[in-house]
Scaffold this motif. Sequence first.
Motif, PDB file in Angstrom:
ATOM      1  N   PRO A 155      55.155  47.844  35.726  1.00 12.50           N
ATOM      2  CA  PRO A 155      54.072  47.423  35.732  1.00 12.50           C
ATOM      3  C   PRO A 155      53.667  46.300  34.604  1.00 12.50           C
ATOM      4  O   PRO A 155      52.543  46.031  34.422  1.00 12.50           O
ATOM      5  N   SER A 156      54.694  46.072  33.818  1.00  8.14           N
ATOM      6  CA  SER A 156      54.275  44.901  32.775  1.00  8.14           C
ATOM      7  C   SER A 156      53.739  43.815  33.417  1.00  8.14           C
ATOM      8  O   SER A 156      54.029  43.169  34.765  1.00  8.14           O
ATOM      9  N   PRO A 157      52.706  43.041  32.848  1.00  7.66           N
ATOM     10  CA  PRO A 157      52.225  41.924  33.433  1.00  7.66           C
ATOM     11  C   PRO A 157      53.256  40.979  33.834  1.00  7.66           C
ATOM     12  O   PRO A 157      53.259  40.067  34.973  1.00  7.66           O
ATOM     13  N   LEU A 158      54.025  40.656  32.865  1.00 10.40           N
ATOM     14  CA  LEU A 158      55.477  39.687  33.305  1.00 10.40           C
ATOM     15  C   LEU A 158      56.087  40.016  34.718  1.00 10.40           C
ATOM     16  O   LEU A 158      56.212  39.336  35.725  1.00 10.40           O
ATOM     17  N   ALA A 159      56.201  41.603  34.815  1.00 10.37           N
ATOM     18  CA  ALA A 159      57.016  41.757  36.155  1.00 10.37           C
ATOM     19  C   ALA A 159      56.238  41.609  37.243  1.00 10.37           C
ATOM     20  O   ALA A 159      56.561  41.371  38.476  1.00 10.37           O
ATOM     21  N   TYR A 210      48.281  42.478  43.730  1.00 13.09           N
ATOM     22  CA  TYR A 210      47.316  42.468  43.515  1.00 13.09           C
ATOM     23  C   TYR A 210      46.507  43.447  43.705  1.00 13.09           C
ATOM     24  O   TYR A 210      46.711  44.352  44.706  1.00 13.09           O
ATOM     25  N   ALA A 211      45.538  43.822  42.906  1.00 13.26           N
ATOM     26  CA  ALA A 211      44.640  45.180  43.087  1.00 13.26           C
ATOM     27  C   ALA A 211      43.371  44.751  44.275  1.00 13.26           C
ATOM     28  O   ALA A 211      43.475  43.714  44.931  1.00 13.26           O
ATOM     29  N   ALA A 212      43.408  45.843  44.965  1.00 17.50           N
ATOM     30  CA  ALA A 212      42.427  45.964  46.236  1.00 17.50           C
ATOM     31  C   ALA A 212      41.362  44.863  46.405  1.00 17.50           C
ATOM     32  O   ALA A 212      40.876  44.382  47.326  1.00 17.50           O
ATOM     33  N   ASP A 213      40.474  44.904  44.968  1.00 17.64           N
ATOM     34  CA  ASP A 213      39.387  44.217  44.899  1.00 17.64           C
ATOM     35  C   ASP A 213      39.542  42.917  43.882  1.00 17.64           C
ATOM     36  O   ASP A 213      38.756  42.344  43.487  1.00 17.64           O
ATOM     37  N   ALA A 214      40.736  42.696  43.833  1.00 17.06           N
ATOM     38  CA  ALA A 214      41.384  41.459  43.177  1.00 17.06           C
ATOM     39  C   ALA A 214      40.442  40.255  43.544  1.00 17.06           C
ATOM     40  O   ALA A 214      39.954  40.008  44.754  1.00 17.06           O
ATOM     41  N   GLN A 215      40.073  39.373  42.585  1.00 21.21           N
ATOM     42  CA  GLN A 215      39.527  37.826  43.043  1.00 21.21           C
ATOM     43  C   GLN A 215      40.510  36.653  42.430  1.00 21.21           C
ATOM     44  O   GLN A 215      41.023  36.750  41.603  1.00 21.21           O
ATOM     45  N   GLN A 216      40.324  35.635  43.497  1.00 27.37           N
ATOM     46  CA  GLN A 216      41.032  34.661  43.349  1.00 27.37           C
ATOM     47  C   GLN A 216      39.980  33.554  42.976  1.00 27.37           C
ATOM     48  O   GLN A 216      38.862  33.285  43.816  1.00 27.37           O
ATOM     49  N   HIS A 217      40.105  32.697  42.034  1.00 34.92           N
ATOM     50  CA  HIS A 217      39.113  31.680  41.637  1.00 34.92           C
ATOM     51  C   HIS A 217      39.814  30.171  41.617  1.00 34.92           C
ATOM     52  O   HIS A 217      40.940  30.159  41.044  1.00 34.92           O
ATOM     53  N   VAL A 218      38.910  29.244  41.674  1.00 35.34           N
ATOM     54  CA  VAL A 218      39.386  27.748  41.215  1.00 35.34           C
ATOM     55  C   VAL A 218      39.263  27.912  39.583  1.00 35.34           C
ATOM     56  O   VAL A 218      38.008  28.564  39.225  1.00 35.34           O
ATOM     57  N   LEU A 219      39.978  27.303  38.686  1.00 39.50           N
ATOM     58  CA  LEU A 219      39.964  27.862  37.299  1.00 39.50           C
ATOM     59  C   LEU A 219      38.340  27.173  36.799  1.00 39.50           C
ATOM     60  O   LEU A 219      37.934  25.990  37.102  1.00 39.50           O
ATOM     61  N   MET A 278      50.528  23.187  39.919  1.00 36.20           N
ATOM     62  CA  MET A 278      49.617  24.275  40.029  1.00 36.20           C
ATOM     63  C   MET A 278      49.598  24.912  38.631  1.00 36.20           C
ATOM     64  O   MET A 278      50.719  25.318  38.358  1.00 36.20           O
ATOM     65  N   LEU A 279      48.468  25.057  37.917  1.00 34.11           N
ATOM     66  CA  LEU A 279      48.342  26.034  36.928  1.00 34.11           C
ATOM     67  C   LEU A 279      47.755  27.258  37.438  1.00 34.11           C
ATOM     68  O   LEU A 279      46.569  27.387  38.047  1.00 34.11           O
ATOM     69  N   CYS A 280      48.445  28.380  37.131  1.00 40.50           N
ATOM     70  CA  CYS A 280      48.024  29.636  37.719  1.00 40.50           C
ATOM     71  C   CYS A 280      47.717  30.670  36.454  1.00 40.50           C
ATOM     72  O   CYS A 280      48.652  31.041  35.781  1.00 40.50           O
ATOM     73  N   VAL A 281      46.499  31.124  36.397  1.00 37.49           N
ATOM     74  CA  VAL A 281      46.478  32.101  35.293  1.00 37.49           C
ATOM     75  C   VAL A 281      45.927  33.438  35.904  1.00 37.49           C
ATOM     76  O   VAL A 281      44.956  33.601  36.645  1.00 37.49           O
ATOM     77  N   TYR A 282      46.753  34.354  35.632  1.00 35.62           N
ATOM     78  CA  TYR A 282      46.791  35.814  36.297  1.00 35.62           C
ATOM     79  C   TYR A 282      46.492  36.874  35.212  1.00 35.62           C
ATOM     80  O   TYR A 282      46.956  36.874  33.885  1.00 35.62           O
ATOM     81  N   GLU A 283      45.210  37.667  35.432  1.00 36.84           N
ATOM     82  CA  GLU A 283      45.059  38.467  34.737  1.00 36.84           C
ATOM     83  C   GLU A 283      45.219  40.151  35.300  1.00 36.84           C
ATOM     84  O   GLU A 283      44.985  40.351  36.189  1.00 36.84           O
ATOM     85  N   VAL A 284      46.436  40.541  34.406  1.00 39.32           N
ATOM     86  CA  VAL A 284      46.795  41.695  34.839  1.00 39.32           C
ATOM     87  C   VAL A 284      46.385  43.125  34.087  1.00 39.32           C
ATOM     88  O   VAL A 284      46.417  42.983  33.166  1.00 39.32           O
ATOM     89  N   ALA A 285      46.260  44.013  35.126  1.00 38.75           N
ATOM     90  CA  ALA A 285      45.718  45.506  34.349  1.00 38.75           C
ATOM     91  C   ALA A 285      46.175  46.419  35.307  1.00 38.75           C
ATOM     92  O   ALA A 285      46.062  46.065  36.497  1.00 38.75           O
ATOM     93  N   GLN A 286      46.448  47.671  34.699  1.00 32.32           N
ATOM     94  CA  GLN A 286      47.010  48.922  35.517  1.00 32.32           C
ATOM     95  C   GLN A 286      48.129  48.357  36.685  1.00 32.32           C
ATOM     96  O   GLN A 286      48.161  48.937  37.836  1.00 32.32           O
ATOM     97  N   GLY A 287      48.960  47.416  35.968  1.00 33.48           N
ATOM     98  CA  GLY A 287      50.111  47.180  37.033  1.00 33.48           C
ATOM     99  C   GLY A 287      49.939  46.288  38.028  1.00 33.48           C
ATOM    100  O   GLY A 287      50.554  46.030  39.154  1.00 33.48           O
ATOM    101  N   ARG A 288      48.430  45.666  38.235  1.00 33.21           N
ATOM    102  CA  ARG A 288      48.059  44.795  39.265  1.00 33.21           C
ATOM    103  C   ARG A 288      47.418  43.568  38.800  1.00 33.21           C
ATOM    104  O   ARG A 288      46.735  43.720  37.697  1.00 33.21           O
ATOM    105  N   ILE A 289      47.446  42.412  39.775  1.00 29.20           N
ATOM    106  CA  ILE A 289      46.688  41.269  39.240  1.00 29.20           C
ATOM    107  C   ILE A 289      45.430  41.522  39.942  1.00 29.20           C
ATOM    108  O   ILE A 289      45.030  41.883  40.703  1.00 29.20           O
TER     109      ILE A 289
END
Length: 128
Positions: free
Chosen positions: A5-9, A30-39, A97-108
């Motif tokens: 569940p590491s953010p890298l993995a 991805y978490a079930a309620d994850a969000q995707q945004h334009v930076l 594409m620059l992608c910024v992922y915020e990972v917590a509890q093993g999910r984006i």
Amino acid sequence: MIHDPSPLAVVQAQLDAYNARDIEALLATYAADAQQHVLHGERLAHGHAEMRPRFLARFAEPDLHARLVSRTVMGGVVVDLELITRNFPEGLGTLEMLCVYEVAQGRIQRASFAQGEKRLLAAPSAPP
């Protein structure tokens, strides 16, 4: 299923699933309620129900592929610079594409994207 569940993995599993066009494996990162945004901008999708059709539309492109150029990991934040091969209406090309992922509890939990330069690949020249 993500075993590490590491953010890298988690982000690597997401990239692998994207390139394999495996929608279920991709959404599992991805978490079930994850969000995707334009930076720093508008929301693109919220939750799996909105993400699924966005990814499936991309997966329909025959030459779709994301190549990792660089990756930085700091705690739960993973920043990828990718070069995406796409089938644009005007032809085959690439997109930075620059992608910024915020990972917590093993999910984006949140992914933000900044689109860079789009380049069309030269069409093969016709034989003389």
